[in-house]
Motif scaffolding. Structure first.
Motif, PDB file in Angstrom:
ATOM      1  N   ILE A  75       1.363  -0.875  -0.084  1.00 32.87           N
ATOM      2  CA  ILE A  75      -0.306   0.108   0.112  1.00 32.87           C
ATOM      3  C   ILE A  75       0.721   1.059   0.096  1.00 32.87           C
ATOM      4  CG2 ILE A  75      -1.080   1.216   1.155  1.00 32.87           C
ATOM      5  CD1 ILE A  75      -2.853  -1.156   2.441  1.00 32.87           C
ATOM      6  N   GLU A  76       2.173   0.889   0.953  1.00 30.93           N
ATOM      7  CA  GLU A  76       2.555   2.326   0.854  1.00 30.93           C
ATOM      8  C   GLU A  76       3.375   2.378  -0.506  1.00 30.93           C
ATOM      9  OE1 GLU A  76       5.790   1.018   4.305  1.00 30.93           O
ATOM     10  OE2 GLU A  76       3.927   2.677   5.644  1.00 30.93           O
ATOM     11  N   SER A  77       3.662   1.686  -0.891  1.00 28.66           N
ATOM     12  CA  SER A  77       4.510   1.544  -2.793  1.00 28.66           C
ATOM     13  C   SER A  77       3.450   1.896  -3.684  1.00 28.66           C
ATOM     14  CB  SER A  77       4.919  -0.018  -3.012  1.00 28.66           C
ATOM     15  OG  SER A  77       5.832   0.138  -3.996  1.00 28.66           O
ATOM     16  N   LYS A  78       2.441   2.196  -3.472  1.00 35.02           N
ATOM     17  CA  LYS A  78       1.657   2.362  -4.347  1.00 35.02           C
ATOM     18  C   LYS A  78       1.208   3.586  -4.154  1.00 35.02           C
ATOM     19  CE  LYS A  78      -0.918  -1.597  -5.616  1.00 35.02           C
ATOM     20  NZ  LYS A  78      -2.662  -2.341  -5.724  1.00 35.02           N
ATOM     21  N   ILE A  79       1.038   4.154  -2.622  1.00 34.54           N
ATOM     22  CA  ILE A  79       0.488   5.807  -2.799  1.00 34.54           C
ATOM     23  C   ILE A  79       2.036   6.014  -3.314  1.00 34.54           C
ATOM     24  CG2 ILE A  79       0.433   7.653  -0.426  1.00 34.54           C
ATOM     25  CD1 ILE A  79      -1.248   5.016   1.204  1.00 34.54           C
ATOM     26  N   ARG A  80       2.684   6.179  -3.349  1.00 34.78           N
ATOM     27  CA  ARG A  80       4.334   6.768  -3.530  1.00 34.78           C
ATOM     28  C   ARG A  80       4.450   6.955  -5.163  1.00 34.78           C
ATOM     29  NH1 ARG A  80       7.332   3.724   1.067  1.00 34.78           N
ATOM     30  NH2 ARG A  80       7.209   1.635  -0.851  1.00 34.78           N
ATOM     31  N   ASP A  81       3.960   5.300  -5.319  1.00 28.85           N
ATOM     32  CA  ASP A  81       4.304   5.583  -7.225  1.00 28.85           C
ATOM     33  C   ASP A  81       2.636   6.969  -7.211  1.00 28.85           C
ATOM     34  OD1 ASP A  81       5.380   4.222  -7.672  1.00 28.85           O
ATOM     35  OD2 ASP A  81       4.448   1.823  -7.915  1.00 28.85           O
ATOM     36  N   ILE A  82       1.731   6.522  -7.038  1.00 23.76           N
ATOM     37  CA  ILE A  82       0.339   7.742  -7.257  1.00 23.76           C
ATOM     38  C   ILE A  82       1.429   9.047  -7.180  1.00 23.76           C
ATOM     39  CG2 ILE A  82      -1.202   8.826  -6.800  1.00 23.76           C
ATOM     40  CD1 ILE A  82      -2.439   5.502  -6.272  1.00 23.76           C
ATOM     41  N   GLU A  83       1.382   9.670  -6.296  1.00 24.56           N
ATOM     42  CA  GLU A  83       1.825  10.494  -5.503  1.00 24.56           C
ATOM     43  C   GLU A  83       2.704  11.176  -6.160  1.00 24.56           C
ATOM     44  OE1 GLU A  83       3.354  10.214  -1.800  1.00 24.56           O
ATOM     45  OE2 GLU A  83       2.018  10.813  -0.630  1.00 24.56           O
ATOM     46  N   ASN A  84       3.990  10.257  -6.907  1.00 24.40           N
ATOM     47  CA  ASN A  84       5.078  10.861  -8.397  1.00 24.40           C
ATOM     48  C   ASN A  84       4.444  11.162  -9.317  1.00 24.40           C
ATOM     49  OD1 ASN A  84       7.094  10.718  -6.355  1.00 24.40           O
ATOM     50  ND2 ASN A  84       7.396   8.007  -6.418  1.00 24.40           N
ATOM     51  N   PHE A 105      -1.342  10.696 -15.601  1.00 23.67           N
ATOM     52  CA  PHE A 105      -3.241  11.008 -14.241  1.00 23.67           C
ATOM     53  C   PHE A 105      -3.718   9.480 -14.786  1.00 23.67           C
ATOM     54  CE2 PHE A 105      -3.804  15.773 -15.363  1.00 23.67           C
ATOM     55  CZ  PHE A 105      -2.909  15.415 -13.332  1.00 23.67           C
ATOM     56  N   LYS A 106      -3.272   9.037 -15.870  1.00 18.63           N
ATOM     57  CA  LYS A 106      -4.171   7.875 -16.154  1.00 18.63           C
ATOM     58  C   LYS A 106      -3.001   6.437 -15.020  1.00 18.63           C
ATOM     59  CE  LYS A 106      -7.168   8.650 -20.228  1.00 18.63           C
ATOM     60  NZ  LYS A 106      -6.962   8.388 -21.409  1.00 18.63           N
ATOM     61  N   LEU A 116      -9.452  10.304  -6.494  1.00 17.47           N
ATOM     62  CA  LEU A 116     -10.269  11.542  -7.138  1.00 17.47           C
ATOM     63  C   LEU A 116      -9.527  12.627  -7.400  1.00 17.47           C
ATOM     64  CD1 LEU A 116     -12.973  11.241  -4.214  1.00 17.47           C
ATOM     65  CD2 LEU A 116     -13.839  10.690  -6.109  1.00 17.47           C
ATOM     66  N   PRO A 117      -8.318  13.077  -7.144  1.00 16.91           N
ATOM     67  CA  PRO A 117      -8.137  14.598  -8.170  1.00 16.91           C
ATOM     68  C   PRO A 117      -7.438  14.460  -9.317  1.00 16.91           C
ATOM     69  CG  PRO A 117      -7.238  13.689  -5.394  1.00 16.91           C
ATOM     70  CD  PRO A 117      -7.687  12.569  -6.373  1.00 16.91           C
ATOM     71  N   SER A 118      -6.891  12.832  -9.871  1.00 18.05           N
ATOM     72  CA  SER A 118      -6.873  12.503 -11.065  1.00 18.05           C
ATOM     73  C   SER A 118      -7.641  11.753 -12.009  1.00 18.05           C
ATOM     74  CB  SER A 118      -6.297  10.445 -11.210  1.00 18.05           C
ATOM     75  OG  SER A 118      -4.970  10.710 -10.640  1.00 18.05           O
ATOM     76  N   LEU A 119      -8.735  11.968 -11.433  1.00 16.82           N
ATOM     77  CA  LEU A 119     -10.225  11.884 -11.657  1.00 16.82           C
ATOM     78  C   LEU A 119     -10.442  13.677 -12.409  1.00 16.82           C
ATOM     79  CD1 LEU A 119     -12.025   9.053 -10.360  1.00 16.82           C
ATOM     80  CD2 LEU A 119     -11.423   9.174 -12.904  1.00 16.82           C
ATOM     81  N   LYS A 120     -10.325  14.330 -11.069  1.00 14.65           N
ATOM     82  CA  LYS A 120     -10.599  15.622 -11.505  1.00 14.65           C
ATOM     83  C   LYS A 120     -10.136  16.888 -12.753  1.00 14.65           C
ATOM     84  CE  LYS A 120     -11.422  20.496  -8.648  1.00 14.65           C
ATOM     85  NZ  LYS A 120     -11.665  21.037  -7.684  1.00 14.65           N
ATOM     86  N   ALA A 121      -8.532  15.640 -11.986  1.00 10.47           N
ATOM     87  CA  ALA A 121      -6.966  16.846 -13.413  1.00 10.47           C
ATOM     88  C   ALA A 121      -8.036  16.111 -14.530  1.00 10.47           C
ATOM     89  CB  ALA A 121      -6.163  16.167 -12.943  1.00 10.47           C
ATOM     90  N   LEU A 122      -8.282  14.773 -15.164  1.00  8.49           N
ATOM     91  CA  LEU A 122      -8.844  14.539 -16.371  1.00  8.49           C
ATOM     92  C   LEU A 122      -9.309  15.350 -17.558  1.00  8.49           C
ATOM     93  CD1 LEU A 122      -7.918  10.550 -15.658  1.00  8.49           C
ATOM     94  CD2 LEU A 122      -6.681  11.586 -17.907  1.00  8.49           C
ATOM     95  N   ILE A 146     -17.392   9.233  -5.722  1.00  7.76           N
ATOM     96  CA  ILE A 146     -17.517  10.143  -4.294  1.00  7.76           C
ATOM     97  C   ILE A 146     -18.866   9.431  -3.694  1.00  7.76           C
ATOM     98  CG2 ILE A 146     -18.822  11.910  -3.467  1.00  7.76           C
ATOM     99  CD1 ILE A 146     -16.861  13.530  -5.508  1.00  7.76           C
ATOM    100  N   GLY A 147     -20.106   8.775  -3.993  1.00  7.53           N
ATOM    101  CA  GLY A 147     -21.217   7.747  -4.493  1.00  7.53           C
ATOM    102  C   GLY A 147     -20.687   6.348  -3.820  1.00  7.53           C
ATOM    103  N   LYS A 148     -20.375   6.095  -3.784  1.00  7.16           N
ATOM    104  CA  LYS A 148     -19.772   4.862  -3.425  1.00  7.16           C
ATOM    105  C   LYS A 148     -18.677   4.533  -2.851  1.00  7.16           C
ATOM    106  CE  LYS A 148     -17.177   0.628  -5.002  1.00  7.16           C
ATOM    107  NZ  LYS A 148     -17.998  -0.416  -3.907  1.00  7.16           N
ATOM    108  N   MET A 149     -17.785   5.947  -2.113  1.00 10.44           N
ATOM    109  CA  MET A 149     -17.174   6.377  -1.245  1.00 10.44           C
ATOM    110  C   MET A 149     -18.287   6.418   0.383  1.00 10.44           C
ATOM    111  SD  MET A 149     -14.142   7.888  -2.658  1.00 10.44           S
ATOM    112  CE  MET A 149     -12.709   7.189  -1.483  1.00 10.44           C
TER     113      MET A 149
END
Length: 164
Positions: A75-84, A105-106, A116-122, A146-149
């Motif tokens: 999970i931490e690795s995926k978070i770092r990858d998304i952030e980068n 973003f994709k 969510l930030p990537s969906l908005k940015a796309l 957002i609805g699902k969450m």
């Protein structure tokens, strides 16, 4: 890499090695990831190692770990990858490289389709390019996530309330 794998983490009460073996059978598990630390000293001498007991009887493959929980590391690795990728995408967008930012973003969405930030940015990037179809697609996806969450949060609160 656990992408595409069905991973289950359970906490059970009882004799650890017996409960672990029951869970493996119950879920027809192909792989067990188990830590090698826990009991030590006199308790290990008197009761034996849970890991040793399990791997003697396990009907499937296993991986033993001495350190941190592998799921948390993943999970931490995926978070770092998304952030980068997200930071790079934002810079590309800011610099006017909209197509390149879309690719980054994709990539974030390939790591977590609920980012969510990537969906908005796309949606914003496609708007800049005048592509209203894809702009709407990503705005709608964001609304759905957002609805699902929100629904999952309500369900969790209901379950917690029923438990009281």
């Amino acid at each position: 890499n656990f992408t595409g794998l069905d991973v289950t983490k359970e906490i059970e009460q009882g004799v650890p090695d017996i409960e672990i073996l029951k869970a493996i059978e119950k879920h027809n598990s192909d792989l067990l990831i188990i830590g090698t630390t826990g009991k030590s000293g006199i308790s290990k001498i008197l009761m034996g190692s849970v890991t040793e007991k399990v791997i003697r009887k396990i009907p499937s493959s296993f991986i033993t770990l001495k350190n941190e929980n592998v799921i948390i590391l993943e999970i931490e690795s995926k978070i770092r990858d998304i952030e980068n990728h997200y930071n790079l995408a934002q810079q590309l967008f800011k610099d006017g490289f909209f197509e390149e930012s879309i690719n980054e973003f994709k990539t974030c969405l390939n790591i977590s389709f609920m980012h969510l930030p990537s969906l908005k940015a796309l949606a914003n990037a496609y708007k800049k390019l005048g592509d209203t179809t894809n702009e709407k697609k990503y705005r709608d996806m964001r609304t759905q996530v957002i609805g699902k969450m929100y629904n999952e949060k309500i369900e969790s609160e209901i379950r917690r309330f029923k438990g009281k």
